[in-house]
Design a protein around this motif. Sequence first.
Motif, mmCIF file in Angstrom:
data_model
loop_
_atom_site.group_PDB
_atom_site.id
_atom_site.type_symbol
_atom_site.label_atom_id
_atom_site.label_comp_id
_atom_site.label_asym_id
_atom_site.label_seq_id
_atom_site.Cartn_x
_atom_site.Cartn_y
_atom_site.Cartn_z
ATOM 1 N N SER A 136 -15.806 36.231 -47.304
ATOM 2 C CA SER A 136 -15.285 36.543 -48.851
ATOM 3 C C SER A 136 -16.809 37.036 -49.459
ATOM 4 O O SER A 136 -17.941 36.344 -49.651
ATOM 5 N N VAL A 137 -16.626 38.304 -49.811
ATOM 6 C CA VAL A 137 -18.121 38.752 -50.492
ATOM 7 C C VAL A 137 -18.156 38.159 -51.899
ATOM 8 O O VAL A 137 -19.394 38.088 -52.089
ATOM 9 N N THR A 138 -17.286 37.873 -52.595
ATOM 10 C CA THR A 138 -17.294 37.052 -53.802
ATOM 11 C C THR A 138 -18.036 35.789 -53.243
ATOM 12 O O THR A 138 -19.009 35.343 -54.144
ATOM 13 N N ILE A 139 -17.909 34.902 -52.242
ATOM 14 C CA ILE A 139 -18.404 33.623 -52.116
ATOM 15 C C ILE A 139 -20.034 34.057 -51.622
ATOM 16 O O ILE A 139 -20.858 33.471 -51.783
ATOM 17 N N ARG A 140 -19.869 35.143 -50.742
ATOM 18 C CA ARG A 140 -21.257 35.603 -50.000
ATOM 19 C C ARG A 140 -22.399 35.833 -51.185
ATOM 20 O O ARG A 140 -23.407 35.427 -51.269
ATOM 21 N N ASN A 141 -21.839 36.733 -52.328
ATOM 22 C CA ASN A 141 -22.655 37.076 -53.494
ATOM 23 C C ASN A 141 -23.155 35.706 -54.075
ATOM 24 O O ASN A 141 -24.457 35.573 -54.550
#
Lengths: 405, 163
Positions: free
Chosen positions: B31-36
């Motif tokens: 998840s890019v949201t979590i990665r960020n």
Amino acid sequence: MKTKTLAFYLVRQLPQTYDKQKRTGIRRQITNMNTGGESEQIHHLLVPQEIITEILSKLPVNSLLRFKSVSKSWRFLISSKHLIKTHLEYSKKNEYSARTRIISTTSKFGRSLCTFSLRLLLTKPVFRGCPLDFPINNYAGDLCVVGSCNGLICIVVDEYKFWLCNPSTREFKQLPPVFTGLGSITRYGFGFDESNNDYKVYAFLTRVFGNRERRAMGRMYSLKADSWGREQELFVDGSPFYAKDCQLGKFVSGKLHWISLKFEIVRLDLKSETFGLVEGLPSCFEGGSCPRLGVLDGRLCVSCSYLNESRFDIWIWNEYGVEDSWTKFASISYPLGPLSPRSSPLCMLPDGDVLFNRGLNFVIYNPKDKRFRESYVYNFDGDRRVDLYTESLVSLASDDDGEYK
Amino acid sequence: MAAETGTPTTLTLKSNDDELFSVAESAAILSVTIRNMVEDGCAGGVIPLDNVDGKTLASVITYMNGISAIPADEEKKKSYRDKFLSDKDFETLADMVLAANYLNMSCLMDAVSAKIAQVMEKKSVGWVRRKFGIENDYTPEEEAAVKEEHKWTFEGVETDDDN
């Protein structure tokens, strides 16, 4: 009864930080059906249009046309340039076998257009194509497929009347007459000029003048202008250009290609409407004979035969415009197989096999183990031109800005 | 991060109905949201995911773990996705497409929207309106005209058996 709707979730789950600019979806009030008779209003429903677009772009054309009836905003979305483009790209990339169809003619009571899906061909050894609902059906004269591009097909009737159609949306258009006077239309081509967002048809004419002098002339039709351009005498590199017989232009990289009588590859840039020669031909132009052009995997290819050795080779131009990027893709020996030098490669399948057409037969050739498998369409005209198209929503009608979708 | 201790880092995700889930960071950063959040150093405590409920988040985590266990082999990943989505009903798929959008997981988004499209393919116009909560804003005449324009597309449509 509890009925959950996607819209209901969208209300509940829209991220707090969701950019307001992106909330371009449907704004309206709906009645929450959870409560039966007692209607509970959900206010200003916001459906992120990207999600709807994401889903719609993956549907077949048939479903999308049906879903234009869902609501005005769905109709608008399904007719939008963005969706038409995203949908076509998705279909080509992910649903190649299911959304690609083969088109040719059938002639039970006169000629008609006839199509079938590539998937059918890959799964059944014998089958029949299904007639296309085209205004010219059971025609006593000639009907031939000129080419296809983005789901649109160009058809020529009696060798001088042109039509464009989108068989998937059943949209048809007869082009204005191309030609009057002495002479004949000898070759054609159909392609897409991306920079002008315009579909173009090119027709070669051989004019006979008073002193029996024959001259090669040509005219280009633009769908945007809905007219044929000025007739021009054809010169390539200073000398008159005559295309070899029985050739339809091959469309690659925004250009149409033909083989000339002098065994050169001549290209017509649809944007600049200029002719030129392809430099740096593959070595098979030297040793082989009867070069024939084709398109495999979006790349120009040439098949050349070596009659003494009963084989033909297929060369692919891997990088358009780069002279030394031709590579030999396959060398097919024909006494042992169902193919002949006249079999034209139609397309490369997702698994790397090549589909050939040979009359009523379709041959799937595996270049790795050199094996063949055959399918037979019993109501096809064996001698006619065959082409492929991807089902698309691309329209023949322009929008208010004069742009094609 | 993980490299310093030698043990995989675990993140704690919290759904909007206050369920807590532990998931390996290596899987969660699909998840890019979590990665960020991880990259910005905001993933230390509990990560609240305000737009995903517990049931959906459990499912998404199953997917994260399943897909990240498969080495770089697109064929195998595809068959895992197909299997993962094969028994999901429309409502679950709708939850997942929204979660995938919120979590910014393009591979899940693509797979789920393709699956939704597959479910919708042969459905009637009424079914789509109900499931998507869309009000018919055509007048009866307008609707009849739009249908008439593409009447061949109404052949072979599934009858609305389900809700």
